[in-house]
Design a protein around this motif. Sequence first.
Motif, PDB file in Angstrom:
ATOM      1  N   PHE A  98       0.849  -1.189   0.000  1.00 20.99           N
ATOM      2  CA  PHE A  98       0.000   0.000   0.000  1.00 20.99           C
ATOM      3  C   PHE A  98       0.885   1.239   0.000  1.00 20.99           C
ATOM      4  O   PHE A  98       2.045   1.201   0.424  1.00 20.99           O
ATOM      5  N   MET A  99       0.337   2.318  -0.509  1.00 19.91           N
ATOM      6  CA  MET A  99       1.030   3.597  -0.552  1.00 19.91           C
ATOM      7  C   MET A  99       0.409   4.544   0.465  1.00 19.91           C
ATOM      8  O   MET A  99      -0.798   4.495   0.716  1.00 19.91           O
ATOM      9  N   ILE A 100       1.236   5.391   1.039  1.00 20.58           N
ATOM     10  CA  ILE A 100       0.762   6.452   1.926  1.00 20.58           C
ATOM     11  C   ILE A 100       0.906   7.773   1.191  1.00 20.58           C
ATOM     12  O   ILE A 100       1.983   8.095   0.692  1.00 20.58           O
ATOM     13  N   GLU A 101      -0.166   8.506   1.085  1.00 21.52           N
ATOM     14  CA  GLU A 101      -0.151   9.761   0.340  1.00 21.52           C
ATOM     15  C   GLU A 101       0.879  10.726   0.930  1.00 21.52           C
ATOM     16  O   GLU A 101       0.969  10.900   2.148  1.00 21.52           O
ATOM     17  N   TRP A 159       3.446   5.935  10.838  1.00 19.34           N
ATOM     18  CA  TRP A 159       3.188   7.348  11.124  1.00 19.34           C
ATOM     19  C   TRP A 159       3.897   7.829  12.382  1.00 19.34           C
ATOM     20  O   TRP A 159       4.000   9.026  12.601  1.00 19.34           O
ATOM     21  N   GLY A 160       4.342   6.906  13.207  1.00 19.13           N
ATOM     22  CA  GLY A 160       5.051   7.307  14.416  1.00 19.13           C
ATOM     23  C   GLY A 160       4.190   8.179  15.308  1.00 19.13           C
ATOM     24  O   GLY A 160       3.061   7.823  15.652  1.00 19.13           O
ATOM     25  N   ALA A 161       4.700   9.341  15.676  1.00 19.10           N
ATOM     26  CA  ALA A 161       3.964  10.267  16.543  1.00 19.10           C
ATOM     27  C   ALA A 161       2.933  11.085  15.765  1.00 19.10           C
ATOM     28  O   ALA A 161       2.107  11.776  16.365  1.00 19.10           O
ATOM     29  N   GLN A 162       2.978  11.019  14.438  1.00 20.29           N
ATOM     30  CA  GLN A 162       2.034  11.772  13.613  1.00 20.29           C
ATOM     31  C   GLN A 162       0.654  11.123  13.683  1.00 20.29           C
ATOM     32  O   GLN A 162       0.519   9.902  13.780  1.00 20.29           O
ATOM     33  N   ASP A 163      -0.373  11.943  13.614  1.00 20.88           N
ATOM     34  CA  ASP A 163      -1.750  11.444  13.667  1.00 20.88           C
ATOM     35  C   ASP A 163      -2.126  10.846  12.307  1.00 20.88           C
ATOM     36  O   ASP A 163      -2.123  11.556  11.290  1.00 20.88           O
ATOM     37  N   PRO A 164      -2.485   9.547  12.248  1.00 15.24           N
ATOM     38  CA  PRO A 164      -2.859   8.946  10.970  1.00 15.24           C
ATOM     39  C   PRO A 164      -4.271   9.298  10.517  1.00 15.24           C
ATOM     40  O   PRO A 164      -4.611   9.105   9.344  1.00 15.24           O
ATOM     41  N   LEU A 165      -5.098   9.807  11.422  1.00 17.54           N
ATOM     42  CA  LEU A 165      -6.481  10.124  11.071  1.00 17.54           C
ATOM     43  C   LEU A 165      -6.512  11.207   9.990  1.00 17.54           C
ATOM     44  O   LEU A 165      -5.841  12.237  10.112  1.00 17.54           O
ATOM     45  N   GLY A 166      -7.282  10.965   8.957  1.00 15.43           N
ATOM     46  CA  GLY A 166      -7.377  11.912   7.856  1.00 15.43           C
ATOM     47  C   GLY A 166      -6.370  11.665   6.760  1.00 15.43           C
ATOM     48  O   GLY A 166      -6.513  12.211   5.653  1.00 15.43           O
ATOM     49  N   GLN A 167      -5.343  10.849   7.049  1.00 11.88           N
ATOM     50  CA  GLN A 167      -4.365  10.504   6.014  1.00 11.88           C
ATOM     51  C   GLN A 167      -5.008   9.534   5.017  1.00 11.88           C
ATOM     52  O   GLN A 167      -5.998   8.866   5.335  1.00 11.88           O
ATOM     53  N   ARG A 168      -4.409   9.438   3.836  1.00 12.26           N
ATOM     54  CA  ARG A 168      -4.982   8.551   2.816  1.00 12.26           C
ATOM     55  C   ARG A 168      -3.964   7.496   2.398  1.00 12.26           C
ATOM     56  O   ARG A 168      -2.759   7.755   2.311  1.00 12.26           O
ATOM     57  N   ILE A 169      -4.488   6.291   2.110  1.00 13.05           N
ATOM     58  CA  ILE A 169      -3.650   5.200   1.636  1.00 13.05           C
ATOM     59  C   ILE A 169      -4.270   4.625   0.368  1.00 13.05           C
ATOM     60  O   ILE A 169      -5.468   4.777   0.109  1.00 13.05           O
ATOM     61  N   SER A 170      -3.425   3.979  -0.435  1.00 10.60           N
ATOM     62  CA  SER A 170      -3.880   3.393  -1.692  1.00 10.60           C
ATOM     63  C   SER A 170      -3.321   1.987  -1.821  1.00 10.60           C
ATOM     64  O   SER A 170      -2.148   1.742  -1.524  1.00 10.60           O
ATOM     65  N   THR A 176      -6.919   4.732  -6.677  1.00  4.99           N
ATOM     66  CA  THR A 176      -7.974   5.099  -5.732  1.00  4.99           C
ATOM     67  C   THR A 176      -7.347   5.254  -4.355  1.00  4.99           C
ATOM     68  O   THR A 176      -6.310   4.653  -4.054  1.00  4.99           O
ATOM     69  N   TRP A 177      -7.991   6.059  -3.510  1.00  7.83           N
ATOM     70  CA  TRP A 177      -7.466   6.340  -2.184  1.00  7.83           C
ATOM     71  C   TRP A 177      -8.541   6.109  -1.129  1.00  7.83           C
ATOM     72  O   TRP A 177      -9.728   6.325  -1.381  1.00  7.83           O
ATOM     73  N   ALA A 178      -8.119   5.664   0.043  1.00  5.24           N
ATOM     74  CA  ALA A 178      -9.027   5.478   1.178  1.00  5.24           C
ATOM     75  C   ALA A 178      -8.534   6.340   2.336  1.00  5.24           C
ATOM     76  O   ALA A 178      -7.338   6.361   2.629  1.00  5.24           O
ATOM     77  N   ARG A 179      -9.453   7.025   2.975  1.00  2.00           N
ATOM     78  CA  ARG A 179      -9.080   7.905   4.082  1.00  2.00           C
ATOM     79  C   ARG A 179      -9.134   7.131   5.404  1.00  2.00           C
ATOM     80  O   ARG A 179     -10.104   6.422   5.685  1.00  2.00           O
ATOM     81  N   VAL A 180      -8.099   7.283   6.211  1.00  2.00           N
ATOM     82  CA  VAL A 180      -8.034   6.611   7.501  1.00  2.00           C
ATOM     83  C   VAL A 180      -8.945   7.337   8.490  1.00  2.00           C
ATOM     84  O   VAL A 180      -8.768   8.534   8.740  1.00  2.00           O
TER      85      VAL A 180
END
Length: 234
Positions: A98-101, A159-170, A176-180
């Motif tokens: 999977f890819m992380i935007e 994501w470590g300390a970064q908030d993954p909520l709102g990030q997108r993965i493919s 196509t992308w899906a939002r966490v």
Amino acid sequence: VSQLALSFMLLIGAALMLKSFSNLQSVDPGFRSDHVLTMTVDLNWSKYVNPQHRVDKERVMKTFDPLWDRVRGIPGVVTAGSAWTFPLNSSFSSNGGFMIEGIHHEGDTLPRAEFRGASASYFESLGVPVLRGRAFDEHDRDGAEQVAIVSQGLARRHWGAQDPLGQRISTDRGKTWARVVGVVGDVRQTGLAVEPPDLVYAAFPQFPGYTSTLFVRTSGDPALLADKVRGEVR
């Protein structure tokens, strides 16, 4: 002397086996199996396929939406949900990259994870804790924005300390992308002796399957409701 030696070997082997069993009993699987009834639901492939020979999402959900409602209406049922498979199932595998935007991935090397489709009440049914964000809800359907929920281990690793909520993965290299929308606890999917994998959950209505597992959490003995649940499936 030979008999005594053989007896000691058997005793040592039995002691090690009991110790291993005791260690496995203390392992947290990441879910609660008490008061949970599970059933495999197999839909007839020929009846639930579209002209492109793919899953007819609308027809599949016309089966599951009323089924979940009917099962939840049975006295003694707390909630019910579905997923592609059940935890501790070593025979099921659906993994990929999977890819992380916004993150550049060198060459063809992509982070990998196990993928599972799960309904809105799946996490509640199995007692999997939602640690951040939310679980899936009735708005996460085909035609709406694709959403995903990730496991705690995957979130920490990528994501470590970064908030993954709102990030997108493919999962299809950016087509196509899906939002966490949520982070849930780690679940041991293939066995108690195997570390929890990195997991990406997709909303079941957006990616339904012909074969799935129905999870029914009950207030009493779940076995007593088996026949009633079978009747609602029929």
